[in-house]
Motif scaffolding. Structure first.
Motif, PDB file in Angstrom:
ATOM      1  N   SER A  55      43.523  42.256  37.403  1.00  0.00           N
ATOM      2  CA  SER A  55      43.525  42.699  36.023  1.00  0.00           C
ATOM      3  C   SER A  55      43.042  44.130  35.973  1.00  0.00           C
ATOM      4  N   SER A  56      43.641  44.938  35.150  1.00  0.00           N
ATOM      5  CA  SER A  56      43.193  46.309  35.058  1.00  0.00           C
ATOM      6  C   SER A  56      42.201  46.414  33.926  1.00  0.00           C
ATOM      7  N   GLY A  57      41.022  46.938  34.204  1.00  0.00           N
ATOM      8  CA  GLY A  57      39.987  47.041  33.202  1.00  0.00           C
ATOM      9  C   GLY A  57      40.011  48.382  32.512  1.00  0.00           C
ATOM     10  N   SER A  58      39.388  48.433  31.346  1.00  0.00           N
ATOM     11  CA  SER A  58      39.260  49.705  30.670  1.00  0.00           C
ATOM     12  C   SER A  58      38.138  50.479  31.331  1.00  0.00           C
ATOM     13  N   THR A  59      37.987  51.714  30.919  1.00  0.00           N
ATOM     14  CA  THR A  59      36.973  52.547  31.551  1.00  0.00           C
ATOM     15  C   THR A  59      35.900  52.894  30.547  1.00  0.00           C
ATOM     16  N   GLN A  60      35.188  51.905  30.055  1.00  0.00           N
ATOM     17  CA  GLN A  60      34.118  52.108  29.095  1.00  0.00           C
ATOM     18  C   GLN A  60      32.937  52.728  29.815  1.00  0.00           C
ATOM     19  N   TYR A  79      30.758  49.931  32.353  1.00  0.00           N
ATOM     20  CA  TYR A  79      30.408  48.540  32.061  1.00  0.00           C
ATOM     21  C   TYR A  79      31.484  47.557  32.505  1.00  0.00           C
ATOM     22  N   ASN A  80      32.700  48.034  32.663  1.00  0.00           N
ATOM     23  CA  ASN A  80      33.803  47.167  33.050  1.00  0.00           C
ATOM     24  C   ASN A  80      34.249  47.408  34.489  1.00  0.00           C
ATOM     25  N   SER A  81      33.426  48.064  35.258  1.00  0.00           N
ATOM     26  CA  SER A  81      33.766  48.365  36.646  1.00  0.00           C
ATOM     27  C   SER A  81      33.949  47.080  37.447  1.00  0.00           C
ATOM     28  N   GLN A  82      35.032  47.039  38.194  1.00  0.00           N
ATOM     29  CA  GLN A  82      35.312  45.900  39.069  1.00  0.00           C
ATOM     30  C   GLN A  82      35.308  46.396  40.510  1.00  0.00           C
ATOM     31  N   SER A  83      34.189  47.002  40.895  1.00  0.00           N
ATOM     32  CA  SER A  83      34.146  47.733  42.161  1.00  0.00           C
ATOM     33  C   SER A  83      33.898  46.865  43.382  1.00  0.00           C
ATOM     34  N   ASP A  84      33.411  45.655  43.207  1.00  0.00           N
ATOM     35  CA  ASP A  84      33.190  44.850  44.420  1.00  0.00           C
ATOM     36  C   ASP A  84      34.473  44.128  44.824  1.00  0.00           C
ATOM     37  N   TRP A  85      34.494  43.544  45.958  1.00  0.00           N
ATOM     38  CA  TRP A  85      35.705  42.935  46.508  1.00  0.00           C
ATOM     39  C   TRP A  85      36.202  41.739  45.701  1.00  0.00           C
ATOM     40  N   ARG A  86      35.333  41.152  44.875  1.00  0.00           N
ATOM     41  CA  ARG A  86      35.730  40.004  44.059  1.00  0.00           C
ATOM     42  C   ARG A  86      36.353  40.433  42.728  1.00  0.00           C
ATOM     43  N   GLY A  87      36.161  41.691  42.369  1.00  0.00           N
ATOM     44  CA  GLY A  87      36.646  42.164  41.079  1.00  0.00           C
ATOM     45  C   GLY A  87      35.776  41.732  39.925  1.00  0.00           C
ATOM     46  N   ALA A  88      34.531  41.384  40.197  1.00  0.00           N
ATOM     47  CA  ALA A  88      33.606  40.961  39.144  1.00  0.00           C
ATOM     48  C   ALA A  88      32.988  42.192  38.476  1.00  0.00           C
ATOM     49  N   THR A 113      38.221  38.215  37.090  1.00  0.00           N
ATOM     50  CA  THR A 113      37.936  38.674  38.443  1.00  0.00           C
ATOM     51  C   THR A 113      39.257  38.952  39.147  1.00  0.00           C
ATOM     52  N   GLN A 114      39.170  39.403  40.367  1.00  0.00           N
ATOM     53  CA  GLN A 114      40.368  39.759  41.123  1.00  0.00           C
ATOM     54  C   GLN A 114      41.398  38.639  41.076  1.00  0.00           C
ATOM     55  N   HIS A 115      42.630  38.998  40.892  1.00  0.00           N
ATOM     56  CA  HIS A 115      43.756  38.063  40.822  1.00  0.00           C
ATOM     57  C   HIS A 115      43.658  37.115  39.630  1.00  0.00           C
ATOM     58  N   GLY A 116      42.939  37.526  38.579  1.00  0.00           N
ATOM     59  CA  GLY A 116      42.870  36.728  37.358  1.00  0.00           C
ATOM     60  C   GLY A 116      42.189  35.384  37.515  1.00  0.00           C
ATOM     61  N   GLN A 117      41.250  35.293  38.420  1.00  0.00           N
ATOM     62  CA  GLN A 117      40.641  33.998  38.715  1.00  0.00           C
ATOM     63  C   GLN A 117      39.699  33.488  37.639  1.00  0.00           C
ATOM     64  N   ASP A 148      34.783  31.763  31.583  1.00  0.00           N
ATOM     65  CA  ASP A 148      35.099  30.687  32.524  1.00  0.00           C
ATOM     66  C   ASP A 148      33.886  30.316  33.372  1.00  0.00           C
ATOM     67  N   LEU A 149      33.019  31.280  33.603  1.00  0.00           N
ATOM     68  CA  LEU A 149      31.861  31.073  34.474  1.00  0.00           C
ATOM     69  C   LEU A 149      30.611  30.613  33.729  1.00  0.00           C
ATOM     70  N   ALA A 150      30.629  30.736  32.414  1.00  0.00           N
ATOM     71  CA  ALA A 150      29.433  30.466  31.615  1.00  0.00           C
ATOM     72  C   ALA A 150      29.132  28.975  31.501  1.00  0.00           C
ATOM     73  N   VAL A 151      27.856  28.634  31.635  1.00  0.00           N
ATOM     74  CA  VAL A 151      27.396  27.266  31.407  1.00  0.00           C
ATOM     75  C   VAL A 151      26.314  27.217  30.316  1.00  0.00           C
TER      76      VAL A 151
END
Length: 112
Positions: free
Chosen positions: A1-6, A14-23, A52-56, A61-64
């Protein structure tokens, strides 16, 4: 997914997806059940819909944690509302002869 550059103003993103997971930082705040950080990031413009990377997985989705789920749901609803309200002036200007239906739609409680 392409994030904005806030920008954070301090050179960060704030929307950086710089790690290998895209988180994003918001993903990590959610995973740590840190509702104060989630609220801070959302208020600063973090995008709760980025996957996250590849739209996972989105942060939602992760929130509990129930409070975090509430914050994310509200932020997503607010983003949708802003996007729709932003269309109002464009639609009124460019959709000729449809002012009554447009006024009806734009006056719906969802838009207020």
């Amino acid at each position: 997914s392409s994030g904005s550059t806030q920008s954070t103003g301090g050179g960060g993103n704030y929307n950086s997806q710089s790690d290998w997971r895209g988180a994003t930082p918001l993903h990590y705040a959610v995973l740590n059940d840190d509702d104060r950080m989630v609220q801070t990031l959302l208020a600063a413009g973090a995008d709760p819909t980025l996957s996250t990377q590849h739209g996972q997985a989105t942060p939602r989705d992760l929130a509990v944690d129930k409070e975090i789920i509430r914050l994310l749901d509200k932020a997503e609803q607010d983003r949708k509302r802003k996007r729709i309200l932003g269309l109002g002036p464009f639609l009124k200007q460019n959709v000729v002869g449809q002012t009554l239906p447009l006024d009806t739609i734009l006056s719906h409680p969802f838009h207020q």
